[in-house]
Design an enzyme around this catalytic site. Structure first.
Site, PDB file in Angstrom:
ATOM      1  N   SER A  46      -7.231   4.992  -0.170  1.00  0.00           N
ATOM      2  CA  SER A  46      -7.204   3.892  -0.763  1.00  0.00           C
ATOM      3  C   SER A  46      -8.692   3.646  -0.981  1.00  0.00           C
ATOM      4  O   SER A  46      -9.443   3.403   0.072  1.00  0.00           O
ATOM      5  CB  SER A  46      -6.477   2.566  -0.101  1.00  0.00           C
ATOM      6  OG  SER A  46      -5.196   2.971  -0.047  1.00  0.00           O
ATOM      7  N   ASP A  56       0.823  -1.272   0.083  1.00  0.00           N
ATOM      8  CA  ASP A  56      -0.071   0.036  -0.033  1.00  0.00           C
ATOM      9  C   ASP A  56       0.973   1.023   0.041  1.00  0.00           C
ATOM     10  O   ASP A  56       0.528   2.530  -0.272  1.00  0.00           O
ATOM     11  CB  ASP A  56      -0.878  -0.094   1.133  1.00  0.00           C
ATOM     12  CG  ASP A  56      -2.142   1.153   1.268  1.00  0.00           C
ATOM     13  OD1 ASP A  56      -2.633   1.372   0.019  1.00  0.00           O
ATOM     14  OD2 ASP A  56      -2.370   1.348   2.334  1.00  0.00           O
ATOM     15  N   GLN A  58      -4.458  -0.441  -7.818  1.00  0.00           N
ATOM     16  CA  GLN A  58      -5.096   0.162  -6.838  1.00  0.00           C
ATOM     17  C   GLN A  58      -5.675   1.314  -7.381  1.00  0.00           C
ATOM     18  O   GLN A  58      -5.160   2.145  -7.951  1.00  0.00           O
ATOM     19  CB  GLN A  58      -4.222   0.632  -5.606  1.00  0.00           C
ATOM     20  CG  GLN A  58      -4.980   1.476  -4.462  1.00  0.00           C
ATOM     21  CD  GLN A  58      -4.161   1.655  -3.357  1.00  0.00           C
ATOM     22  OE1 GLN A  58      -3.297   2.672  -3.344  1.00  0.00           O
ATOM     23  NE2 GLN A  58      -3.657   0.816  -2.381  1.00  0.00           N
TER      24      GLN A  58
END
Length: 296
Positions: free
Chosen positions: A232, A208, A282
């Site tokens: 996110s 991430d 993502q």
């Protein structure tokens, strides 16, 4: 194992509450009162993996961040055993704080079997980790003030993962940059090489980092701008080959699109031998309330 790495491993572990229900602790990694997405992602993967026979390895996961997590509360992970077939197993994970659903993940596992092989080559212009310095050393050299949470995490505290970004200037200062960067990473210490799940969960945790930031690079925009809202929205990982966090790996990041206050980014992980180990994707919120206003 370093103290910081041991602390991260403990945090990524989850405790059983009853069959297929687990609990994990929260931490305020960035000092903003919100749970780091990589934490809940890694804990969810750990929880789902504990319901699967060890000979079945995670090969893909797809997740959504539903609500911001509260760092003062533990997280409850409820796993649904969707299917156990001849070679594949499927799981659904729902993460809750109190009765609020904060995260959901679908995961697929497969037994090891031989098959066709090919992969995209590592970009030819990637320089090795010896050409860059760690985030901790970079923070010490930056001549302008940074958020206190950032300096605390990199200077006062030890990092469980050593990350060496190739283009720190692109992350720190807004500019008209290509939507591309990369960073080298490895564990700050030693992880059990036989515990392949731990290496995959640890990568889920660190995957991430930097991914969403890449979508800001062409837009004269620093991620540290207080007017920026970044979060996110979803996250996917495909594990192609075993990943060893005791060795250097490179995370190659690019963003093909930004629109609608959202940025889309893809990542590819290679080892130093040039093998493709994993692919990530993502989409996240990249909203500047000064430049474009807020829809809230």
């Amino acid at each position: 194992m370093s103290q910081a790495l041991e602390k991260m491993v403990q945090q990524l572990s989850v405790q059983p509450l009853k069959p297929d229900v687990f609990q994990g602790d929260s931490t305020d990694l960035f000092g903003n009162g919100r749970i780091f997405g990589g934490q809940v992602l890694g804990q969810s993967l750990m929880a789902s993996s504990l319901t699967v026979p060890p000979e079945r390895q995670i090969h893909s996961l797809h997740s959504y961040f539903v609500r911001p997590g509260d760092v003062s509360k533990p997280i409850r992970f409820e796993v649904e055993r969707v299917r156990d077939g001849g070679t594949f197993s499927n799981r659904l994970v729902a993460a809750y704080q109190d009765d609020k659903h904060i995260f959901t993940m679908a995961a697929s596992y497969q037994i090891e079997e031989p098959g066709f092989e090919h992969f995209d080559a590592m970009p030819a212009d990637i320089q090795g980790p010896e050409n860059f310095i760690s985030e901790k050393d970079l923070v010490k050299q930056i001549p302008f003030p940074l958020p206190k949470s950032l300096t605390k995490r990199h200077i006062e505290d030890s990092n469980p993962i050593e990350i060496r970004p190739a283009h720190p200037d692109r992350i720190l200062k807004g500019g008209d940059y290509p939507a591309f960067t990369y960073c080298w990473f490895r564990a700050n210490g030693h992880l059990d090489p036989e515990n392949t799940l731990l290496h995959k969960v640890t990568f889920a945790y660190l995957s991430d980092f930097y991914l969403l930031f890449t979508s800001l690079l062409p837009h004269q925009q620093s991620s540290f701008d207080p007017k920026m809202q970044m979060a996110s929205l979803d996250h996917a990982i495909w594990y192609h080959r075993p990943i060893n966090l005791n060795e250097w790996n490179v995370y190659v990041l690019e963003s093909p699109n930004a629109s609608g206050a959202r940025g889309l980014s893809f990542g590819k992980v290679y080892n130093q031998q040039g093998q493709l180990l994993a692919t990530t994707a993502q989409e996240g919120l990249i909203r500047n309330t000064t430049r474009f206003g807020s829809s809230e």
